[in-house]
Design a protein around this motif. Structure first.
Motif, PDB file in Angstrom:
ATOM      1  N   ALA A 201       5.835  10.540  -3.103  1.00  0.00           N
ATOM      2  CA  ALA A 201       4.369  10.561  -2.978  1.00  0.00           C
ATOM      3  C   ALA A 201       3.819   9.312  -2.307  1.00  0.00           C
ATOM      4  O   ALA A 201       2.590   9.174  -2.170  1.00  0.00           O
ATOM      5  CB  ALA A 201       3.740  10.718  -4.364  1.00  0.00           C
ATOM      6  N   LYS A 202       4.701   8.378  -1.939  1.00  0.00           N
ATOM      7  CA  LYS A 202       4.342   7.144  -1.234  1.00  0.00           C
ATOM      8  C   LYS A 202       3.455   6.231  -2.084  1.00  0.00           C
ATOM      9  O   LYS A 202       2.584   5.524  -1.569  1.00  0.00           O
ATOM     10  CB  LYS A 202       3.664   7.465   0.093  1.00  0.00           C
ATOM     11  N   ARG A 203       3.696   6.270  -3.383  1.00  0.00           N
ATOM     12  CA  ARG A 203       3.036   5.314  -4.286  1.00  0.00           C
ATOM     13  C   ARG A 203       4.090   4.274  -4.656  1.00  0.00           C
ATOM     14  O   ARG A 203       4.764   4.381  -5.685  1.00  0.00           O
ATOM     15  CB  ARG A 203       2.470   6.033  -5.515  1.00  0.00           C
ATOM     16  N   TYR A 204       4.220   3.289  -3.817  1.00  0.00           N
ATOM     17  CA  TYR A 204       5.380   2.396  -3.876  1.00  0.00           C
ATOM     18  C   TYR A 204       5.344   1.451  -5.077  1.00  0.00           C
ATOM     19  O   TYR A 204       6.401   1.109  -5.630  1.00  0.00           O
ATOM     20  CB  TYR A 204       5.498   1.609  -2.577  1.00  0.00           C
ATOM     21  N   LYS A 205       4.158   1.028  -5.492  1.00  0.00           N
ATOM     22  CA  LYS A 205       4.084   0.145  -6.656  1.00  0.00           C
ATOM     23  C   LYS A 205       4.550   0.881  -7.916  1.00  0.00           C
ATOM     24  O   LYS A 205       5.286   0.325  -8.732  1.00  0.00           O
ATOM     25  CB  LYS A 205       2.660  -0.377  -6.842  1.00  0.00           C
TER      26      LYS A 205
END
Length: 394
Positions: free
Chosen positions: A153-157
């Motif tokens: 989902a490209k929520r890297y944190k």
């Protein structure tokens, strides 16, 4: 409707839990382990020494799990009846029904997993995840699946946060790669087939594959697929403990039901007949598996006693009854697991008599009743039943 179903399901669980004697793994949890489940089960046993008493927390948590899964399904499926169908299919899985009547950590792991999946986007979900880190080593699979989803989902944190929890879990509990390398792939595949039931497992496998290659993926798919694939990959090298993977795999039932309902409803009513027939065949096979589990004693009519998957549950309980009927309150046996089972029924350790599952010289053969007329030979030898109590290392 869900609450009426839960009431019926509770009666089934109570029937199963009260019928079975204490099992080998349950006896180990009560008397030989040192974790949180051991402390809970031992506390209950010391106050109410019965099978039903030590299994009541498992029954309660299983009912909660069905409720939480129903709430989860309501978020993923369009109609209330769809969520009810998903909850019923979930509850009828042999893994869910079977783990709901015996003492096991699996229902508790599943409970925490469902809590997390319901609130994973909120601060509460993160608190549940942090608590899960200290609760059990099995949650490494949940952390890995969630980290992969957040990366997708490209929520890297958030992906880093769950990857860190995964690394900490491996650091805290270690990672078992010991033993002689050997493939258990087919055994693991067969076990998955058993915990879902064969036909349901085939559609579960197809659903994971279909979503994986053709459809958008969500966190439930990632957690379920990660548990399934990780178990298969590890099984190429070693035997795995299915209780560490099954609680995460079974949540994929909601994905399976969603795929089926979508496939059904995109067709005109006159073209749905084959799908409905296939559904009832699969659902019927699931019900047959559940009937075998609930009324498993009937299998003694057709199987040799030792071929019955639950014969040890019946054997220990009835052996203890036989020993008490002979006014024998302590025994010696080389089978450590049998000694733990007998301990549950107040048969302690001493020098005489000696009890064995295998033939011994100068031993008396007893026929221990199991169920439906089936009996199992037990060999007993003793020189003095009234000998002083003695506690050898078992």
């Amino acid at each position: 409707m869900i609450f009426a179903y839960l009431l019926l399901y509770a009666l089934i669980l109570l029937y199963g839990a009260s019928k079975l004697g204490i099992g080998v793994e349950e006896a180990k949890i009560i008397f030989a382990d040192n974790g949180w489940l051991h402390r809970l089960a031992l506390w209950l046993y010391e106050r109410w020494p019965s099978e039903l008493a030590v299994r009541l927390p498992v029954i309660a948590v299983t009912l909660l799990n069905i409720t939480l899964f129903w709430l989860l399904a309501k978020r993923y499926l369009k109609k209330p009846q769809d969520a009810l169908l998903a909850a019923i299919v979930f509850s009828l899985l042999p893994a869910v029904l079977g783990s709901g009547v015996v003492l096991s950590k699996a229902p508790f792991v599943l409970f925490v997993t469902l809590l997390f999946l319901l609130w994973y986007r909120s601060w509460f979900g993160q608190i549940v995840a942090i608590g899960a880190l200290f609760f059990d080593k099995a949650f490494a699979v949940l952390f890995l699946g969630t980290a992969l989803y957040e990366l997708y989902a490209k929520r890297y944190k958030r992906a880093f946060f769950y990857a860190l929890l995964f690394a900490l879990s491996l650091w805290f509990y270690g990672f078992d790669v010991g033993g002689r390398p050997r493939s258990y792939f087919l055994d693991t595949f067969a076990t998955f087939s058993a915990i879902f039931s064969p036909l349901v497992f085939l559609y579960y496998f197809y659903s994971l594959y279909r979503v994986g290659v053709k459809e958008p993926k969500d966190i439930v798919w990632f957690v379920s697929a990660t548990a399934f694939l990780f178990a298969l990959i590890l099984s190429f090298r070693q035997r795995i403990h299915m209780v560490d993977f099954a609680p995460f795999a079974v949540v994929g039932v909601v994905v399976m039901v969603r795929v089926f309902l979508h496939s059904l409803r995109v067709r005109l009513p006159k073209y749905r007949k084959k799908h409905l027939i296939a559904f009832w065949i699969v659902f019927g096979s699931l019900l047959i598996n559940d009937l075998v589990l609930v009324f498993n004693e009937l299998l003694f009519l057709t199987l040799p006693p030792k071929r019955h998957f639950a014969y040890r549950y019946y054997m220990a309980k009835n052996l203890a009854k036989t020993l008490h009927s002979h006014k024998i309150s302590c025994v010696y046996t080389k089978e450590r697991t049998l000694a733990l089972q007998l301990r549950f029924y107040r048969i302690e350790k001493c020098r005489d008599p000696i009890v064995s599952l295998k033939p011994m010289a100068n031993a008396t053969k007893w026929e221990i009743p199991l169920a439906m007329g089936a009996k199992l030979p037990i060999f007993v030898t003793y020189s003095n039943i009234a000998s002083p109590q003695y506690s050898p290392d078992l």
